[in-house]
Design a protein around this motif. Structure first.
Motif, PDB file in Angstrom:
ATOM      1  N   PRO A 160       0.830  -1.209   0.000  1.00  0.00           N
ATOM      2  CA  PRO A 160       0.000   0.000   0.000  1.00  0.00           C
ATOM      3  C   PRO A 160       0.860   1.254   0.000  1.00  0.00           C
ATOM      4  CG  PRO A 160       0.076  -0.959   2.192  1.00  0.00           C
ATOM      5  CD  PRO A 160       0.764  -1.938   1.273  1.00  0.00           C
ATOM      6  N   PRO A 162       2.075   5.041   1.062  1.00  0.00           N
ATOM      7  CA  PRO A 162       2.197   5.699   2.369  1.00  0.00           C
ATOM      8  C   PRO A 162       1.359   6.965   2.438  1.00  0.00           C
ATOM      9  CG  PRO A 162       4.060   6.298   1.015  1.00  0.00           C
ATOM     10  CD  PRO A 162       3.213   5.360   0.178  1.00  0.00           C
ATOM     11  N   TYR A 182      -3.752   0.716   6.882  1.00  0.00           N
ATOM     12  CA  TYR A 182      -3.699   0.907   5.428  1.00  0.00           C
ATOM     13  C   TYR A 182      -4.785   0.102   4.726  1.00  0.00           C
ATOM     14  CZ  TYR A 182       0.784   2.937   6.650  1.00  0.00           C
ATOM     15  OH  TYR A 182       1.761   3.719   7.212  1.00  0.00           O
ATOM     16  N   ARG A 183      -5.830  -0.245   5.451  1.00  0.00           N
ATOM     17  CA  ARG A 183      -6.928  -1.045   4.925  1.00  0.00           C
ATOM     18  C   ARG A 183      -8.262  -0.436   5.339  1.00  0.00           C
ATOM     19  NH1 ARG A 183      -3.020  -2.836   2.344  1.00  0.00           N
ATOM     20  NH2 ARG A 183      -2.059  -4.859   2.722  1.00  0.00           N
ATOM     21  N   VAL A 308      -4.915   5.193   5.985  1.00  0.00           N
ATOM     22  CA  VAL A 308      -4.215   5.649   4.789  1.00  0.00           C
ATOM     23  C   VAL A 308      -4.652   4.781   3.610  1.00  0.00           C
ATOM     24  CG1 VAL A 308      -1.963   6.064   3.723  1.00  0.00           C
ATOM     25  CG2 VAL A 308      -2.255   6.369   6.199  1.00  0.00           C
TER      26      VAL A 308
END
Length: 477
Positions: A160, A162, A182-183, A308
């Motif tokens: 993923p 940043p 990040y999910r 994110v």
């Protein structure tokens, strides 16, 4: 070594595109060998099993795969229904992998691909050598396999993007890892729900995943156990008519409804949008909360959590000995890049493409599926299926079929390259982008980035229907 023609075609990844590639290869009498690092088919899809796709079953089942499954007595789901990631993996991907039998190997991570006896600098005899694929198994074994061709459908899920606006992690991003995800969160999980309920969460990103997170956080805020839940939506560009996708103009209605649900979250006060903000640093306040600092020096009010969702990147590390032709910006095949470049692409009109756009200087190797898009967003499963239909035909030597177009992709209803919105001087683009009058939008409608600000958009206007629409994206970011 066996003659190259008698060797299998190695397919990296047992996800939607990889398994479809295997089905097309098998249908042409070629022997596929699918190498999957995870313990089951669709390992990456299973990690977002709670997210509902914005594509129907009819759009996420490959025709060659369906034919292979039909012979096993498989019952196709309702073609008009919208599966979740869990449905897709359990009701389609795993049965397809099972139908392929021992052609699919699990716990097999590809660590390197090259030409047998030739590193990337050697020319002599290169084209006649088979590919050599190094594999690491979960039990500690290492294996070397030979292949006539390699189809890399390993996706981008493991990498993923940043939070940092420069493409690098923001200063302090790694130190704040306990507060950063990040999910898209699974708010049906009680433990995950507790993490976000009643708390202030920053959502960084502008695609389908960000829409999903915003819509789900707004839904949580509406519930009794989510009182006080609030989102702060961080956008690197300004608000425009296309910020929330194509709406009712999107030819995938659920994708359009997803953007409308995100807009309703902002309109109804469950989220604030911070525009023109490029994250430079993450700092901790005295209570351990995260303070986002922009490249322009602005400091936002502290948040409890940060999600994110800035897209994904391809892992090219194990392909280093191959001669790939990749676009310097997108890390996508050079023949495909102009069709999908968000700095140039307009109106969601990526036309179907195949082996020629996906080819490389190293003949016989193809990057397909989400990985073929490199860093570009808005990939659709049906795009990957058309890619591998063409690639399988090309590997089989049927160039007539490989060059034939057999798919019409739905348009997004959005005009303008996303990357162009970052710069005020990019307001009018040559191909009919966001501010061009010929795109049906006046030049002063604000589709170029305005001054950075925190905004709430309009009065509450989101319909219940939009909020209830399938909230997930088929592979969009």
């Amino acid at each position: 070594m066996e003659p190259t023609a008698s060797l299998p075609v190695v397919v990296i990844g047992a996800g939607p595109t990889g398994l479809a590639a295997a089905a097309h290869l098998a249908g042409r009498g070629l022997e596929p060998l699918v190498l999957e690092a995870g313990p089951a088919a669709g390992a990456a899809v299973r990690e977002w099993s709670h997210v509902r796709l914005f594509s129907t079953w009819a759009e996420v089942v490959d025709p060659a795969a369906e034919k292979l499954l039909a012979a096993t007595g498989w019952t196709a789901p309702d073609s008009a229904g919208y599966p979740s990631g869990g449905d897709w993996a359990g009701r389609y991907l795993q049965p397809l992998a099972d139908a392929l039998g021992d052609r699919v190997r699990y716990g097999a991570r590809v660590t390197g691909v090259s030409r047998a006896g030739r590193d990337r600098i050697v020319d002599a005899g290169r084209g006649t050598q088979p590919f050599v694929v190094h594999v690491a198994h979960t039990d500690g074994r290492e294996e070397r396999l030979f292949a006539r061709a390699v189809i890399d459908a390993s996706g981008t899920w493991t990498r993923p993007g940043p939070a940092g606006g420069s493409g690098l992690p923001a200063l302090g991003e790694q130190a704040a890892a306990d507060r950063v995800s990040y999910r898209v969160p699974d708010l049906t999980d009680p433990e995950v729900r507790l993490r976000y309920a009643g708390r202030r969460t920053a959502v960084i990103g502008s695609g389908a995943s960000a829409f999903t997170a915003l819509a789900q956080l707004a839904d949580l805020a509406r519930r009794e156990d989510g009182e006080g839940t609030h989102a702060v939506w961080i956008l690197r560009r300004g608000i425009s008519g296309s910020t929330f996708g194509g709406g009712t103009a999107d030819q995938l209605p659920a994708r359009g409804a997803l953007g409308l649900a995100a807009k309703a979250a902002v309109d109804q006060g469950f989220a604030d949008a911070v525009t023109g903000f490029r994250t430079d640093a993450m700092e901790r306040d005295a209570d351990g909360r995260v303070v986002l600092v922009g490249e322009d020096g602005r400091r936002l009010d502290a948040v409890d959590e940060v999600i994110v969702l800035t897209g994904f990147r391809p892992d090219l590390s194990f392909l280093g000995e191959l001669r790939l032709g990749l676009d310097e910006r997108l890390q996508a095949p050079v023949g495909l890049a102009p069709l999908i470049d968000p700095n140039q692409h307009s109106c969601g009109t990526v036309y179907p493409h195949g082996h020629r756009e996906l080819s490389h200087p190293e003949q016989g190797v193809y990057l397909v599926g989400m990985k073929s898009y490199g860093r570009a967003p808005t990939f659709l499963a049906m795009t990957g299926y058309e890619q591998v239909r063409s690639v399988a035909a090309a590997v089989a030597g049927d160039l007539r079929a490989a060059d034939r177009v057999e798919l019409t992709l739905p348009e997004t209803g959005v005009c303008g390259g996303a990357g162009l919105f970052d710069a005020p001087e990019a307001g009018r683009v040559a191909d009919g982008g966001c501010c061009a009058p010929e795109a049906g939008r006046a030049a002063d409608e604000g589709c170029c980035a305005p001054e950075p600000q925190v905004v709430r958009i309009g009065a509450p206007a989101g319909s219940a229907a939009a909020g209830e629409a399938p909230e997930g994206g088929c592979c969009g970011s």
